[in-house]
Write an enzyme that holds these catalytic residues in place. Structure first.
Site, mmCIF file in Angstrom:
data_model
loop_
_atom_site.group_PDB
_atom_site.id
_atom_site.type_symbol
_atom_site.label_atom_id
_atom_site.label_comp_id
_atom_site.label_asym_id
_atom_site.label_seq_id
_atom_site.Cartn_x
_atom_site.Cartn_y
_atom_site.Cartn_z
ATOM 1 N N ARG A 73 45.716 -12.111 9.805
ATOM 2 C CA ARG A 73 45.255 -13.605 10.300
ATOM 3 C C ARG A 73 43.841 -13.537 10.272
ATOM 4 O O ARG A 73 43.296 -14.735 10.031
ATOM 5 C CB ARG A 73 46.325 -14.029 11.671
ATOM 6 N N HIS A 77 41.456 -16.568 8.451
ATOM 7 C CA HIS A 77 40.517 -17.527 9.086
ATOM 8 C C HIS A 77 39.272 -17.399 8.809
ATOM 9 O O HIS A 77 38.614 -18.293 8.369
ATOM 10 C CB HIS A 77 40.663 -17.347 10.686
ATOM 11 N N ASN A 105 41.239 -20.792 16.913
ATOM 12 C CA ASN A 105 40.771 -19.306 17.197
ATOM 13 C C ASN A 105 41.244 -18.690 18.482
ATOM 14 O O ASN A 105 41.499 -17.441 18.776
ATOM 15 C CB ASN A 105 39.247 -19.229 17.285
ATOM 16 N N HIS A 206 53.292 -14.989 7.135
ATOM 17 C CA HIS A 206 54.446 -15.434 8.397
ATOM 18 C C HIS A 206 55.637 -14.310 8.265
ATOM 19 O O HIS A 206 56.400 -14.616 9.210
ATOM 20 C CB HIS A 206 54.714 -16.880 8.445
HETATM 21 C C1 HEM Z 1 49.291 -22.401 5.287
HETATM 22 C C2 HEM Z 1 48.805 -22.687 6.497
HETATM 23 C C3 HEM Z 1 48.944 -22.038 7.585
HETATM 24 C C4 HEM Z 1 49.357 -22.322 9.055
HETATM 25 C C5 HEM Z 1 49.524 -23.876 9.124
HETATM 26 C C6 HEM Z 1 49.264 -21.296 9.527
HETATM 27 C C7 HEM Z 1 49.571 -21.300 11.111
HETATM 28 C C8 HEM Z 1 49.794 -20.372 12.091
HETATM 29 C C9 HEM Z 1 50.115 -20.507 13.392
HETATM 30 C C10 HEM Z 1 50.174 -21.651 14.300
HETATM 31 C C11 HEM Z 1 50.183 -19.331 13.819
HETATM 32 C C12 HEM Z 1 50.603 -18.928 15.272
HETATM 33 C C13 HEM Z 1 49.401 -18.991 16.375
HETATM 34 C C14 HEM Z 1 49.817 -18.919 17.737
HETATM 35 O O1 HEM Z 1 50.240 -19.815 18.107
HETATM 36 O O2 HEM Z 1 49.678 -17.587 18.239
HETATM 37 C C15 HEM Z 1 49.916 -18.412 12.829
HETATM 38 C C16 HEM Z 1 50.377 -16.939 13.106
HETATM 39 C C17 HEM Z 1 50.008 -16.134 11.782
HETATM 40 N N1 HEM Z 1 49.514 -16.422 10.755
HETATM 41 FE FE1 HEM Z 1 49.411 -18.069 9.888
HETATM 42 N N2 HEM Z 1 49.118 -20.138 9.197
HETATM 43 C C18 HEM Z 1 48.992 -20.539 7.977
HETATM 44 C C19 HEM Z 1 48.635 -19.510 6.758
HETATM 45 C C20 HEM Z 1 48.347 -18.176 6.958
HETATM 46 C C21 HEM Z 1 47.975 -17.341 5.923
HETATM 47 C C22 HEM Z 1 47.535 -17.701 4.859
HETATM 48 C C23 HEM Z 1 48.105 -16.131 6.411
HETATM 49 C C24 HEM Z 1 47.872 -14.982 5.737
HETATM 50 C C25 HEM Z 1 48.080 -14.323 4.723
HETATM 51 C C26 HEM Z 1 48.693 -16.011 7.720
HETATM 52 C C27 HEM Z 1 49.015 -15.081 8.618
HETATM 53 C C28 HEM Z 1 49.497 -15.244 9.953
HETATM 54 C C29 HEM Z 1 49.886 -14.069 10.688
HETATM 55 C C30 HEM Z 1 49.844 -12.805 10.227
HETATM 56 C C31 HEM Z 1 50.146 -14.786 12.211
HETATM 57 C C32 HEM Z 1 50.455 -13.736 13.213
HETATM 58 C C33 HEM Z 1 49.308 -13.604 14.102
HETATM 59 C C34 HEM Z 1 49.681 -12.557 15.115
HETATM 60 O O3 HEM Z 1 50.741 -12.232 15.425
HETATM 61 O O4 HEM Z 1 48.743 -12.297 15.802
HETATM 62 N N3 HEM Z 1 48.813 -17.593 8.234
HETATM 63 N N4 HEM Z 1 49.747 -18.991 11.694
HETATM 64 C C1 LIG Z 2 34.739 -19.072 22.528
HETATM 65 C C2 LIG Z 2 35.796 -18.159 22.625
HETATM 66 O O1 LIG Z 2 36.579 -18.247 23.063
HETATM 67 N N1 LIG Z 2 35.884 -17.128 21.770
HETATM 68 C C3 LIG Z 2 36.992 -16.322 21.600
HETATM 69 C C4 LIG Z 2 37.805 -16.208 20.271
HETATM 70 O O2 LIG Z 2 39.034 -15.346 20.371
HETATM 71 C C5 LIG Z 2 38.675 -13.959 20.375
HETATM 72 C C6 LIG Z 2 39.526 -13.245 20.410
HETATM 73 O O3 LIG Z 2 40.457 -13.550 21.555
HETATM 74 C C7 LIG Z 2 37.441 -13.900 21.575
HETATM 75 O O4 LIG Z 2 36.928 -12.498 21.906
HETATM 76 C C8 LIG Z 2 36.414 -14.929 21.788
HETATM 77 O O5 LIG Z 2 35.580 -14.727 22.938
#
Ligand code: HEM
Ligand SMILES: CC(=O)N[C@H]1CO[C@H](CO)[C@@H](O)[C@@H]1O
Ligand SMILES: *[C@@H]1O[C@H](CO)[C@@H](O)[C@H](O)[C@H]1NC(C)=O
Ligand SMILES: *[C@@H]1O[C@H](CO)[C@@H](O)[C@H](O)[C@H]1NC(C)=O
Ligand SMILES: *[C@@H]1O[C@H](CO)[C@@H](O)[C@H](O)[C@H]1NC(C)=O
Ligand SMILES: *[C@@H]1O[C@H](CO)[C@@H](O)[C@H](O)[C@H]1NC(C)=O
Ligand SMILES: *[C@@H]1O[C@H](CO)[C@@H](O)[C@H](O)[C@H]1NC(C)=O
Ligand SMILES: *[C@@H]1O[C@H](CO)[C@@H](O)[C@H](O)[C@H]1NC(C)=O
Length: 353
Positions: A73, A77, A105, A206
């Site tokens: 992720r 970003h 973030n 996802h």
């Molecule tokens: C297409 C639009 C996308 C949207 C709207 C989106 C949105 C999100 C959101 C809201 C979360 C959860 C954040 C949270 O509440 O903790 C998430 C998690 C994640 N996203 Fe996406 N995402 C998108 C595209 C992608 C892409 C392109 C990738 C990678 C190829 C990706 C990989 C991930 C992964 C691996 C997580 C889990 C992160 C974790 O476990 O720390 N996402 N995404």
């Molecule tokens: C400004 C801020 O809160 N930055 C945070 C963004 O997320 C990373 C990972 O959790 C933090 O290390 C940063 O401080």
């Protein structure tokens, strides 16, 4: 005579090598390099780069496979906001204006930032300050996919690190919210030259990782999204008793830690977590692509690799643009590290461009 002979031999050998290597490891499927990056960038300046990263991440994931999702992720970003230039890694908490400080973030894993800084230190200890943080992040995301059970593929390298961080406004403008429908996703990603197939394939990220309740409770409260499976909704309400519960759940209920095509099976069963996920199966333009990936994992892997290699080249800095950071969290001009590592500086100058 002798020299034209050896040129022939050389030509013949390189033809053999070129035709052999694509079978050894997918070089981004049909995706070509359009950005000034290279498949062989660190071959002479840091030949051990990829093995250092993979070996260390194997250890990290053995201890906690969840970190793979965090790294994948983080690369997404980085690339979507201002380009794959390591800007997301900059610690701008002091200014409060950075990509890191922007709402999307806030759910990036703090541990992912530490892992990248640790990899940077290991790589620079071996090679000097020649490898950018943006490249280390691109490789870490690749290894996160592979070491979770996904496809292995080559990543073109040679990204340089940004001197500045992206603003909160740029972050919000470039990362679609999870409440987006397919029209919004396709429109947003088209500005980055992604096709509908790319959109569905990238969303397959996802298949691993977790989400906080606040990213999807708009589908539960005040009223339940009718496109959501009833018993799935009931379970989510236990995890998130209120709209702003401080809890998390997995993105792919069938195989939350394995990079496979089960995410698409979830969507076909109305068990996608975000609107942006589930609507891919509702919308007639993407429904067939979802089904295609659900029944054929090889096809998903092929399209995913293609889209990832494309994503990894978004607005990259190359050549003499930007810099190679000595600390992934700070630009060199803001960092005291440089004062103590003139040798690293020299090596960078020698590596050429
Ligand atoms: C297409 C639009 C996308 C949207 C709207 C989106 C949105 C999100 C959101 C809201 C979360 C959860 C954040 C949270 O509440 O903790 C998430 C998690 C994640 N996203 Fe996406 N995402 C998108 C595209 C992608 C892409 C392109 C990738 C990678 C190829 C990706 C990989 C991930 C992964 C691996 C997580 C889990 C992160 C974790 O476990 O720390 N996402 N995404
Ligand atoms: C400004 C801020 O809160 N930055 C945070 C963004 O997320 C990373 C990972 O959790 C933090 O290390 C940063 O401080
Ligand atoms: C998709 O979302 C946009 C707002 O982002 C809205 O205007 C549009 O009506 C929605 N389309 C469908 C088909 O729901
Ligand atoms: C999209 O493609 C066009 C035409 O090839 C190109 O000019 C533009 O820079 C690309 N945009 C991105 C974000 O890569
Ligand atoms: C968090 O989710 C788990 C699993 O669904 C649940 O058992 C637990 O009660 C939830 N915690 C809170 C504080 O809601
Ligand atoms: C939310 O939960 C995390 C641990 O899961 C904890 O570190 C954090 O402090 C909690 N936040 C609030 C506002 O309760
Ligand atoms: C699955 O996709 C791959 C890759 O495109 C293709 O070669 C293969 O024929 C497909 N398999 C089936 C059963 O359709
Ligand atoms: C890297 O930069 C961050 C942010 O400025 C700083 O907090 C940290 O101490 C630096 N790390 C090293 C090893 O200098």
């Amino acid at each position: 005579m002798a020299s034209s002979m050896s040129i022939l031999v050389l030509l013949f050998t390189s033809v053999l090598l070129w035709s052999y290597f694509p079978f050894a490891k997918a070089q981004g499927g049909s995706q070509s390099i359009v950005s000034g990056l290279s498949w062989t960038y660190y071959d002479s300046s840091c030949p051990k780069l990829e093995s250092i990263v993979r070996k260390q991440l194997k250890k990290v994931f053995k201890n906690d496979i969840g970190q793979a999702a965090g790294l994948l992720r983080l690369h997404f970003h980085d690339c979507f906001v201002q380009g794959c230039d390591g800007s997301v890694l900059l610690d701008g908490s002091a200014s409060g204006l950075s990509e890191q400080g922007a709402p999307p973030n806030l759910s990036l894993r703090a541990e992912a930032f530490r892992i990248i800084n640790d990899l940077r230190r290991r790589v620079h200890d071996k090679c000097g300050r020649v490898v950018s943080c943006a490249d280390i992040l691109a490789l870490a995301a690749r290894d996160a996919v592979f070491l979770s059970g996904g496809p292995d593929y080559e990543v073109p390298l040679g990204r340089r690190d940004s001197l500045n961080f992206a603003t909160t406004a740029a972050t919000l403008a470039n990362l679609p919210p999870p409440s987006s429908n397919t029209t919004a996703l396709i429109t947003s990603l088209a500005t980055k030259n992604f096709t509908a197939t790319d959109v569905v394939a990238l969303s397959g990220g996802h298949t691993i990782g977790i989400s906080h309740c606040t990213s999807f409770t708009n589908r539960l409260y005040p009223s339940q999204d009718p496109t959501m499976d009833k018993s799935f909704a009931k379970k989510l309400k236990t995890t998130c008793p209120t709209a702003n519960s401080n809890n998390t759940t997995v993105l792919d209920i069938r195989s939350p830690n394995t990079f496979d095509n089960k995410y698409y099976v979830d969507l076909m069963n109305h068990q996608g977590l975000f609107t942006s996920d589930q609507d891919l199966y509702t919308d007639s333009r993407t429904r067939g692509i979802v089904t295609g990936f659900a029944v054929n994992q090889t096809l998903f892997f092929e399209k995913f690799v293609n889209a990832m290699v494309k994503m990894s080249q978004l607005n990259v800095l190359t050549g003499r643009e930007g810099e190679v950071r000595g600390n992934c969290s700070a630009s060199n001009s803001d960092s005291i590290v440089l004062i103590f590592s003139p040798a690293g500086e020299e090596k960078e100058a020698l590596s050429g461009f």
